[in-house]
Write a protein that holds these residues in place. Structure first.
Motif, PDB file in Angstrom:
ATOM      1  N   PRO A  81       1.027  -1.381   0.350  1.00 29.19           N
ATOM      2  CA  PRO A  81       0.131  -0.362  -0.278  1.00 29.19           C
ATOM      3  C   PRO A  81       0.810   1.541   0.369  1.00 29.19           C
ATOM      4  O   PRO A  81       2.065   1.295   0.373  1.00 29.19           O
ATOM      5  CB  PRO A  81      -0.565  -0.153   1.614  1.00 29.19           C
ATOM      6  N   PRO A  82      -0.169   2.353  -0.214  1.00 28.04           N
ATOM      7  CA  PRO A  82       0.908   4.102  -0.338  1.00 28.04           C
ATOM      8  C   PRO A  82       1.307   3.917   0.904  1.00 28.04           C
ATOM      9  O   PRO A  82       0.647   3.308   2.368  1.00 28.04           O
ATOM     10  CB  PRO A  82      -0.180   4.456  -1.112  1.00 28.04           C
ATOM     11  N   ALA A  83       1.181   5.198   1.185  1.00 25.20           N
ATOM     12  CA  ALA A  83       1.744   5.740   2.583  1.00 25.20           C
ATOM     13  C   ALA A  83       0.181   6.069   3.308  1.00 25.20           C
ATOM     14  O   ALA A  83      -0.061   6.495   2.663  1.00 25.20           O
ATOM     15  CB  ALA A  83       2.838   7.092   2.366  1.00 25.20           C
ATOM     16  N   PRO A  84       0.533   5.869   4.379  1.00 21.81           N
ATOM     17  CA  PRO A  84      -1.506   5.616   4.669  1.00 21.81           C
ATOM     18  C   PRO A  84      -1.665   7.781   4.630  1.00 21.81           C
ATOM     19  O   PRO A  84      -0.943   8.208   5.236  1.00 21.81           O
ATOM     20  CB  PRO A  84      -0.740   6.277   6.016  1.00 21.81           C
ATOM     21  N   VAL A  85      -2.455   7.658   5.161  1.00 22.97           N
ATOM     22  CA  VAL A  85      -3.582   8.909   4.527  1.00 22.97           C
ATOM     23  C   VAL A  85      -4.701   9.325   5.950  1.00 22.97           C
ATOM     24  O   VAL A  85      -5.361   8.388   6.102  1.00 22.97           O
ATOM     25  CB  VAL A  85      -4.579   9.312   3.367  1.00 22.97           C
ATOM     26  N   GLY A  86      -3.851  10.876   7.093  1.00 19.83           N
ATOM     27  CA  GLY A  86      -4.838  10.892   8.146  1.00 19.83           C
ATOM     28  C   GLY A  86      -4.851   9.167   8.726  1.00 19.83           C
ATOM     29  O   GLY A  86      -3.476   9.192   9.072  1.00 19.83           O
ATOM     30  N   LEU A  87      -5.471   9.698  10.164  1.00 16.87           N
ATOM     31  CA  LEU A  87      -4.726   8.715  11.004  1.00 16.87           C
ATOM     32  C   LEU A  87      -6.064   7.709  10.971  1.00 16.87           C
ATOM     33  O   LEU A  87      -7.222   6.957  11.206  1.00 16.87           O
ATOM     34  CB  LEU A  87      -6.189   9.452  11.731  1.00 16.87           C
ATOM     35  N   VAL A  88      -5.055   6.577  10.672  1.00 15.90           N
ATOM     36  CA  VAL A  88      -5.512   5.580   9.682  1.00 15.90           C
ATOM     37  C   VAL A  88      -5.006   4.205  10.716  1.00 15.90           C
ATOM     38  O   VAL A  88      -4.410   3.592  11.384  1.00 15.90           O
ATOM     39  CB  VAL A  88      -4.200   4.587   9.090  1.00 15.90           C
ATOM     40  N   ARG A  89      -6.188   3.674  11.907  1.00 12.09           N
ATOM     41  CA  ARG A  89      -6.503   3.086  12.959  1.00 12.09           C
ATOM     42  C   ARG A  89      -6.123   1.594  12.483  1.00 12.09           C
ATOM     43  O   ARG A  89      -5.041   1.033  13.613  1.00 12.09           O
ATOM     44  CB  ARG A  89      -8.056   3.280  13.974  1.00 12.09           C
ATOM     45  N   MET A  90      -6.177   1.200  12.161  1.00  9.02           N
ATOM     46  CA  MET A  90      -5.630  -0.396  11.345  1.00  9.02           C
ATOM     47  C   MET A  90      -5.079  -0.924   9.543  1.00  9.02           C
ATOM     48  O   MET A  90      -6.335   0.617   8.755  1.00  9.02           O
ATOM     49  CB  MET A  90      -7.032  -1.060  11.546  1.00  9.02           C
ATOM     50  N   ARG A  91      -4.034  -1.427   9.536  1.00 12.14           N
ATOM     51  CA  ARG A  91      -4.336  -1.606   7.510  1.00 12.14           C
ATOM     52  C   ARG A  91      -3.799  -2.878   8.061  1.00 12.14           C
ATOM     53  O   ARG A  91      -3.285  -3.484   8.878  1.00 12.14           O
ATOM     54  CB  ARG A  91      -3.070  -0.782   8.168  1.00 12.14           C
ATOM     55  N   LEU A  92      -4.808  -3.389   6.686  1.00 12.78           N
ATOM     56  CA  LEU A  92      -5.063  -5.262   6.824  1.00 12.78           C
ATOM     57  C   LEU A  92      -3.882  -5.269   5.614  1.00 12.78           C
ATOM     58  O   LEU A  92      -4.188  -4.605   4.271  1.00 12.78           O
ATOM     59  CB  LEU A  92      -5.999  -5.898   6.868  1.00 12.78           C
ATOM     60  N   VAL A  93      -2.525  -5.999   5.933  1.00 13.52           N
ATOM     61  CA  VAL A  93      -2.127  -6.531   3.920  1.00 13.52           C
ATOM     62  C   VAL A  93      -1.848  -7.336   3.775  1.00 13.52           C
ATOM     63  O   VAL A  93      -1.299  -8.410   4.572  1.00 13.52           O
ATOM     64  CB  VAL A  93      -0.488  -5.805   4.246  1.00 13.52           C
ATOM     65  N   GLY A  94      -2.345  -7.776   2.475  1.00 11.93           N
ATOM     66  CA  GLY A  94      -2.450  -9.424   2.235  1.00 11.93           C
ATOM     67  C   GLY A  94      -1.810  -9.181   0.988  1.00 11.93           C
ATOM     68  O   GLY A  94      -0.899  -8.656   0.230  1.00 11.93           O
ATOM     69  N   GLU A  95      -2.086 -10.683  -0.003  1.00 13.36           N
ATOM     70  CA  GLU A  95      -0.784 -10.901  -0.570  1.00 13.36           C
ATOM     71  C   GLU A  95      -1.122  -9.892  -2.384  1.00 13.36           C
ATOM     72  O   GLU A  95       0.074  -9.334  -3.312  1.00 13.36           O
ATOM     73  CB  GLU A  95      -1.209 -12.493  -1.909  1.00 13.36           C
ATOM     74  N   ALA A  96      -2.463  -9.612  -2.067  1.00  9.16           N
ATOM     75  CA  ALA A  96      -2.987  -8.338  -3.791  1.00  9.16           C
ATOM     76  C   ALA A  96      -3.119  -7.862  -3.028  1.00  9.16           C
ATOM     77  O   ALA A  96      -3.597  -6.189  -3.637  1.00  9.16           O
ATOM     78  CB  ALA A  96      -3.309  -9.253  -4.715  1.00  9.16           C
TER      79      ALA A  96
END
Length: 265
Positions: A81-96
């Motif tokens: 993913p790109p750099a977070p925008v705003g107050l990102v509480r949670m980021r989920l990163v999968g394969e695609a």
């Protein structure tokens, strides 16, 4: 606030994107960081919707519990993913794909016991699995036992899970029901029509990922192409599509409800 059709739509979507993958779970904002470590690099099994709640099930019998509230919003990206925008509480990163969650009312890691406690406080969810007849009976029993306005009861998550302000307004307008009517005064035939219309509306919302209460004939356009308030009959409208008189608003259960006094009075 997203209504029940949207949480079920998101649950299907997120299950399709991430089920069977070991996800990277982080909290760019920091508020969810400790909980994120409990599930990060664990395999996500599925995402489940119950009413307005989302539960992300992981292999270690932990769950992420999300309630979007009025301001919660997902942003979808490819991976990485790109750099977070705003107050990102949670980021989920999968394969695609990856997801960023901003502004939820609830975002926490829980166990199955806590999940059962949350669900135990909710009424039947028209879109959830299970006997439709049983769900309908439970809602009817709650409605006929109450002197509260029916317009308050359908918004009460302990009576019916997943209904919000738009469904409420559209439902009573479609049936020509006065939302101020006490639940106990509602006859069984009217309740049966109410339940049937509600289930149909919510299934349509699930199909398109957005609330659509008009027909294609009324809209003179395919339902999938409709946006904004063109999707509704009464919510946010100035005049009644049936009698052309002004639409009014009343406050029931601390929320503004659009209605036509001439058609629903």
């Amino acid at each position: 606030m997203p209504e029940g059709h949207k949480t079920h739509f998101l649950a299907r979507q997120h299950t399709g994107w991430f089920a069977g993958q070991a996800l990277s779970v982080t909290s760019p904002q920091g508020r969810f960081r400790g909980d994120a470590r409990k599930v990060s690099r664990k395999v996500m099994e599925r995402c489940e919707a119950v009413g307005k709640h989302l539960f992300y099930h992981f292999e270690n019998d932990r769950l992420i519990h999300v309630h979007l509230g009025r301001y919660g919003k997902y942003r979808t990206h490819s991976s990485p993913p790109p750099a977070p925008v705003g107050l990102v509480r949670m980021r989920l990163v999968g394969e695609a794909r990856s997801l960023d969650l901003n502004g939820p009312t609830t975002c926490r890691v829980i166990d199955q016991h806590t999940r059962r406690e949350v669900i135990g406080k909710l009424g039947p969810d028209p879109l959830a699995e299970g006997s439709s007849a049983r769900k309908k009976r439970l809602v009817w029993e709650a409605v006929r036992a109450s002197r509260k306005p029916i317009g308050a009861l359908v918004l009460d998550q302990s009576v019916i899970a997943g209904v919000g302000n738009i469904f409420r307004a559209e439902l009573f307008f479609e049936l020509g029901v006065d939302p101020r009517l006490p639940g106990a005064a509602l006859d069984k035939a009217t309740f049966d029509s109410l339940w049937k219309s509600l289930v149909k509306m919510m299934r349509t919302g699930l199909k398109y990922g957005k609330i659509v209460t008009v027909t294609a004939k009324e809209a003179r356009a395919p339902l999938a192409t409709l946006e904004g308030r063109d999707r509704f009959r009464v919510y946010g409208k100035a005049s009644c599509p049936r009698c052309d008189r002004p639409i009014e608003t009343i406050e029931i259960a601390a929320r503004k409800l659009y209605w036509c006094p001439a058609c629903q009075g």
